[in-house]
Design a protein around this motif. Structure first.
Motif, PDB file in Angstrom:
ATOM      1  N   PHE A 346       0.830  -1.204   0.000  1.00 48.88           N
ATOM      2  CA  PHE A 346       0.000   0.000   0.000  1.00 48.88           C
ATOM      3  C   PHE A 346       0.867   1.258   0.000  1.00 48.88           C
ATOM      4  O   PHE A 346       0.532   2.259  -0.643  1.00 48.88           O
ATOM      5  N   ALA A 347       1.986   1.205   0.732  1.00 48.20           N
ATOM      6  CA  ALA A 347       2.875   2.364   0.800  1.00 48.20           C
ATOM      7  C   ALA A 347       3.464   2.688  -0.568  1.00 48.20           C
ATOM      8  O   ALA A 347       3.694   3.862  -0.897  1.00 48.20           O
ATOM      9  N   ALA A 348       3.711   1.659  -1.391  1.00 44.26           N
ATOM     10  CA  ALA A 348       4.218   1.904  -2.745  1.00 44.26           C
ATOM     11  C   ALA A 348       3.167   2.604  -3.601  1.00 44.26           C
ATOM     12  O   ALA A 348       3.462   3.577  -4.312  1.00 44.26           O
ATOM     13  N   VAL A 349       1.929   2.116  -3.522  1.00 46.78           N
ATOM     14  CA  VAL A 349       0.851   2.719  -4.314  1.00 46.78           C
ATOM     15  C   VAL A 349       0.586   4.154  -3.866  1.00 46.78           C
ATOM     16  O   VAL A 349       0.169   5.010  -4.666  1.00 46.78           O
ATOM     17  N   THR A 350       0.851   4.441  -2.599  1.00 46.66           N
ATOM     18  CA  THR A 350       0.629   5.791  -2.077  1.00 46.66           C
ATOM     19  C   THR A 350       1.457   6.829  -2.822  1.00 46.66           C
ATOM     20  O   THR A 350       1.070   8.002  -2.898  1.00 46.66           O
ATOM     21  N   GLN A 351       2.572   6.422  -3.397  1.00 47.72           N
ATOM     22  CA  GLN A 351       3.425   7.364  -4.116  1.00 47.72           C
ATOM     23  C   GLN A 351       2.749   7.928  -5.372  1.00 47.72           C
ATOM     24  O   GLN A 351       3.207   8.932  -5.924  1.00 47.72           O
ATOM     25  N   LEU A 352       1.667   7.302  -5.813  1.00 45.32           N
ATOM     26  CA  LEU A 352       0.948   7.794  -6.992  1.00 45.32           C
ATOM     27  C   LEU A 352      -0.106   8.839  -6.641  1.00 45.32           C
ATOM     28  O   LEU A 352      -0.654   9.495  -7.527  1.00 45.32           O
ATOM     29  N   THR A 353      -0.391   8.987  -5.351  1.00 45.71           N
ATOM     30  CA  THR A 353      -1.492   9.857  -4.934  1.00 45.71           C
ATOM     31  C   THR A 353      -1.300  11.318  -5.317  1.00 45.71           C
ATOM     32  O   THR A 353      -2.209  11.938  -5.877  1.00 45.71           O
ATOM     33  N   PRO A 354      -0.139  11.954  -5.024  1.00 42.58           N
ATOM     34  CA  PRO A 354       0.003  13.365  -5.429  1.00 42.58           C
ATOM     35  C   PRO A 354      -0.176  13.566  -6.922  1.00 42.58           C
ATOM     36  O   PRO A 354      -0.826  14.525  -7.356  1.00 42.58           O
ATOM     37  N   ALA A 355       0.391  12.654  -7.728  1.00 44.43           N
ATOM     38  CA  ALA A 355       0.274  12.792  -9.183  1.00 44.43           C
ATOM     39  C   ALA A 355      -1.167  12.661  -9.649  1.00 44.43           C
ATOM     40  O   ALA A 355      -1.621  13.406 -10.531  1.00 44.43           O
ATOM     41  N   ALA A 356      -1.917  11.711  -9.058  1.00 47.80           N
ATOM     42  CA  ALA A 356      -3.296  11.474  -9.501  1.00 47.80           C
ATOM     43  C   ALA A 356      -4.243  12.560  -9.006  1.00 47.80           C
ATOM     44  O   ALA A 356      -5.005  13.143  -9.789  1.00 47.80           O
ATOM     45  N   ILE A 357      -4.204  12.851  -7.707  1.00 48.38           N
ATOM     46  CA  ILE A 357      -5.101  13.868  -7.151  1.00 48.38           C
ATOM     47  C   ILE A 357      -4.748  15.252  -7.677  1.00 48.38           C
ATOM     48  O   ILE A 357      -5.619  16.029  -8.097  1.00 48.38           O
ATOM     49  N   GLY A 358      -3.457  15.585  -7.663  1.00 43.94           N
ATOM     50  CA  GLY A 358      -3.041  16.885  -8.183  1.00 43.94           C
ATOM     51  C   GLY A 358      -3.353  17.027  -9.657  1.00 43.94           C
ATOM     52  O   GLY A 358      -3.674  18.118 -10.133  1.00 43.94           O
ATOM     53  N   GLY A 359      -3.278  15.912 -10.391  1.00 43.00           N
ATOM     54  CA  GLY A 359      -3.509  15.965 -11.826  1.00 43.00           C
ATOM     55  C   GLY A 359      -4.927  16.312 -12.225  1.00 43.00           C
ATOM     56  O   GLY A 359      -5.151  16.850 -13.309  1.00 43.00           O
ATOM     57  N   ILE A 360      -5.908  16.017 -11.359  1.00 41.14           N
ATOM     58  CA  ILE A 360      -7.303  16.306 -11.723  1.00 41.14           C
ATOM     59  C   ILE A 360      -7.829  17.581 -11.072  1.00 41.14           C
ATOM     60  O   ILE A 360      -8.961  17.984 -11.361  1.00 41.14           O
ATOM     61  N   PHE A 361      -7.010  18.210 -10.218  1.00 44.47           N
ATOM     62  CA  PHE A 361      -7.475  19.440  -9.573  1.00 44.47           C
ATOM     63  C   PHE A 361      -6.518  20.624  -9.740  1.00 44.47           C
ATOM     64  O   PHE A 361      -6.907  21.753  -9.479  1.00 44.47           O
TER      65      PHE A 361
END
Length: 800
Positions: A346-361
């Protein structure tokens, strides 16, 4: 924490689903790559990170299946030294077959896997039933309800600590909850089921209450089972991971144990199949296909078998993924609990969060920022969470863990920069996210976006604005033959399917396939179709091989998007207007009548101006002819005629200037000279210019100017002209012999009010509302028959 993040689904997932639907995105790596300019390198980075992070997760599912089978069969749970003697190896082979059958039947990864979704739904129900059955057995069969279990556990000092969350555990609890919340958003299998397999975004509304309800029900018996296992196996070497099977077997309930095994087996296999399906699509779309499409002549060598080649490659990669997970299970995850290994994934997948959330907002987020963030966050995750597990298994010296590289204490993997107050998982997540977010923001603020990034940023952030108009206003220009596009699609999807898809799209968008060159919408549609099969980055490369694309600038992208949005807004406005057509018919008729009146007024105005200009011209011509034909005129008469010509010329010049000034005002080309001025000086200069005219008409002018008026901003000459026009009109139409004009100037905050009043008869009240209409005021001023006197006029000038 999962229940707390569910309300955000409508904000986050609905937007992601809409984006993926419009751009035919099939996995989280494609999603992030497409957002940041369809960059190939970024897709590779995300894919590798997901692969590294999910292999441990698959390994614990393999471990759960294997250990459960061994417990149920009564064999030892230790891993065999040889893989051909290890049951888990053969279980892995069986899982490979299942994953291939369910996950790689179609080339287009964004086509629905109805069988896969149905299987997941069924296993969820089986798991819920099995877990509830064992929970009821433990709580009410072995013990006398929840209260009895809690009372017995409270009597054991070691278990009494479970009921109290210490201050040291608070931080760990927070990070575990955060990881769970993020995993439910961006874990590849979650993305696959929630986004790719979604057929209607409104299903999110049902999921927002049904999913939390499912979690609530399935977690009712978690604590009773855990406490019951601790109490029952207090003096036995039974791992907590095995309580679900160990408890019914301990009480000779083989049927219940088998039901529990089926629930766990179905859950683990569905997770493995979905994860492998998602990962293999990411592999083919972001690693394999970009490598192939960059090589010249690859399409010719493969010919019409490209689609079969991609499917075969995906199947082989599924086998590789599961075998790698098996190797990880034998060497690492078998020595840790299921939860601890799962949290590392889960900690590895967490590294995608800024890119995904920031990318749509956040529109300003750039490729440099996201690549720097994911790379640094991923490296810190690897250093702080994976390396410690390798040290404990003997792959790396323990000195590295205890003293850091080269005995640099502040670089110890479990105490980076001297932070020692956190557990290993919380420590790794904290530092990896901190580096990730910091680089993401810094890179985005300090590096500009390319035209492609800017285009994708606008489409992602404002997807609900550009959804319907995206296909008709694409950021693409250049030339591509229709035949080339058809041939390209045929290599992946077959001749019949490709022609059917293109014909359907052309009819729906009123495009012609009989032209030599394809419309930009058709090229964009071809690229999106290929995106579903080989990924966004590869699709762009493949389409570029047959389409001669010209470079597009950021400004052109902005213009395209603005036009797209404007067209959409215009379409909405036209739709709304059509519904109100009956109500607006009368207003349109009235407006038409007003236009007729205005047209008549224009004709009257032109007639009047023509007449007024002809009068001085006639005088000038007659007098000039007299002077020319009578050279012997007396000097006094000659001077009189010349003076009259000069006056008529001045009059003509004034008339022409007034018409020109009116035209300039109407067209907005007249430029005012704005300065600070005193209004009383404007009034005095105007009166000085008209003093002689007032004396000739025997008109008395009375002025009442309030002292201490503030300065105002205005065009001095034009204001003087306004006052001259108003006062001269009053002089002209006052009663003869007894004419009186009163001028009042006073402060009425926030304005200065000026009144010019005369004792003439005034204008008929019927015409008051027309005084300031276009042309009417001029007609009134030049046609004596139209009105008698200008009785009262008012001027308000805003205070500076």
């Amino acid at each position: 924490m999962d229940q707390l993040v569910v309300p955000l689904w409508w904000i986050v997932f609905r937007k992601i689903i809409r984006i993926c639907k419009v751009q035919r995105i099939t996995n989280i790596a494609d999603f992030i790559s497409a957002r940041y300019g369809k960059n190939r390198a970024l897709g590779v980075i995300v894919t590798v990170l997901c692969l590294l992070g999910i292999i441990p997760y698959i390994s614990i599912q393999l471990k759960a299946i294997t250990s459960s089978f061994l417990i149920l069969s009564g064999e030892a749970t230790a891993v065999k030294s040889s893989f051909w003697e290890d049951q888990s190896f053969y279980i892995a082979l069986a899982l490979i077959v299942f994953a291939i059958l369910f996950g790689t039947r179609k080339l287009e990864a964004n086509e629905r896997h109805e069988g896969l979704v149905a299987a997941i739904a069924f296993e969820s129900l089986v798991k819920l039933f099995a877990f509830s059955a064992i929970g009821v057995f433990v709580t009410f069969g072995i013990f006398n309800g929840f209260g009895d279990i809690v009372a017995r556990a409270s009597a054991v000092p070691e278990l009494r600590k479970v009921f109290v969350l210490s201050e040291a555990q608070t931080g760990s609890w927070f990070w575990h909850c955060l990881l769970a919340a993020i995993a439910i958003l961006f874990l590849p299998r979650q993305f696959q089921v929630t986004v790719v397999e979604n057929v209607n975004e409104n299903h999110l509304r049902k999921a927002q209450w049904l999913f939390p309800l499912y979690l609530l029900i399935i977690n009712i018996f978690v604590v009773p089972i855990a406490l019951g296992g601790k109490l029952l196996f207090a003096n036995m070497n039974v791992k907590a991971d095995n309580y679900l099977l160990a408890i019914p077997l301990h009480f000779k309930q083989q049927g219940l144990a088998f039901l529990t095994y089926l629930g766990g087996f179905s859950a683990a296999t569905s997770m493995i199949i979905v994860e492998c399906t998602a990962l293999t699509v990411m592999f083919s779309n972001n690693l394999l296909m970009p490598l192939l499409v960059s090589r010249p002549g690859w399409q010719e060598r493969l010919g019409q078998s490209i689609g079969d080649f991609v499917i075969t490659a995906r199947r082989l990669f599924i086998a590789v993924i599961i075998l790698l997970a098996y190797v990880y299970y034998r060497n690492v995850s078998d020595k840790y609990s299921l939860v601890s290994v799962g949290m590392v994934s889960f900690a590895a997948v967490t590294q995608l969060t800024p890119a995904a959330i920031g990318g749509i907002f956040w529109k300003r987020a750039s490729l440099v920022g996201v690549m720097g963030g994911i790379l640094t966050g991923g490296l810190v995750w690897l250093y702080t969470l994976i390396i410690p597990s390798m040290v404990s298994n003997g792959f790396i010296s323990t000195d590295f863990l205890l003293y850091g590289p080269a005995h640099i204490q502040w670089l110890r993997p479990e105490a980076l920069f001297g932070l020692e107050s956190m557990d290993n998982l919380s420590h790794g997540v904290f530092w990896s996210l901190l580096f990730n977010i910091s680089f993401y923001i810094w890179g985005s603020l300090n590096f500009k976006q390319s035209a492609s990034e800017h285009n994708q940023a606008a489409l992602f952030v404002d997807i609900f604005k550009y959804d319907t108009s995206y296909e008709s206003s694409v950021a693409w220009r250049g030339k591509a033959l229709v035949s080339d596009l058809t041939s390209l699609l045929s290599k992946f999807f077959g001749q019949a399917s490709s022609e059917r898809a293109l014909n359907l799209y052309a009819r729906r968008n009123q495009l012609s396939l009989k032209t030599r060159y394809a419309a930009p919408q058709l090229v964009n549609y071809t690229e999106k179709m290929l995106s579903g099969a080989i990924g966004a980055a590869s699709a762009r490369i493949v389409v570029s091989s047959v389409a001669k694309e010209e470079r597009i600038t950021v400004n052109e992208v902005i213009d395209i998007l603005k036009t797209s949005q404007e067209l959409r807004l215009v379409n909405q406005e036209l739709t709304r207007k059509s519904l109100e057509l009956e109500q607006t018919t009368t207003k349109l008729q009235q407006a038409n009548e007003l236009l007729k009146i205005a047209d008549q007024q224009k004709d009257d105005f032109l007639s009047t101006v023509t007449h007024e200009i002809r009068t001085p011209l006639t005088s000038i011509r007659v007098l000039s002819e007299i002077l020319q034909t009578n050279p012997d005129l007396e000097e006094e008469q000659r001077d009189h005629f010349l003076t009259t010509v000069i006056k008529e010329t001045d009059r003509l010049t004034r008339l022409v200037n007034e018409v020109l000034d009116l035209e300039r005002f109407e067209s907005g080309r007249y430029s005012l000279t704005i300065t600070l001025l005193r209004l009383e000086e404007v009034v005095e200069e105007s009166l000085n210019s008209l003093e002689q005219l007032a004396n000739e008409k025997s008109v008395q002018i009375q002025r009442n100017i309030e002292p201490g008026l503030p300065d105002i901003e205005g065009d001095y000459d034009r204001l003087v002209q306004v006052f001259i026009n108003l006062i001269s009109n009053s002089i002209k139409f006052c009663y003869p012999e007894i004419g009186i004009i009163r001028i009042k100037v006073r402060l009425e905050y926030p304005a200065i009010k000026v009144q010019i009043m005369d004792n003439g008869s005034g204008i008929d009240p019927l015409f008051h509302e027309l005084i300031f209409d276009k042309f009417v005021a001029i007609i009134f001023s030049v046609l004596d028959a139209a009105f008698a006197k200008f009785r009262a006029s008012a001027l308000k000038v805003d205070k500076a």
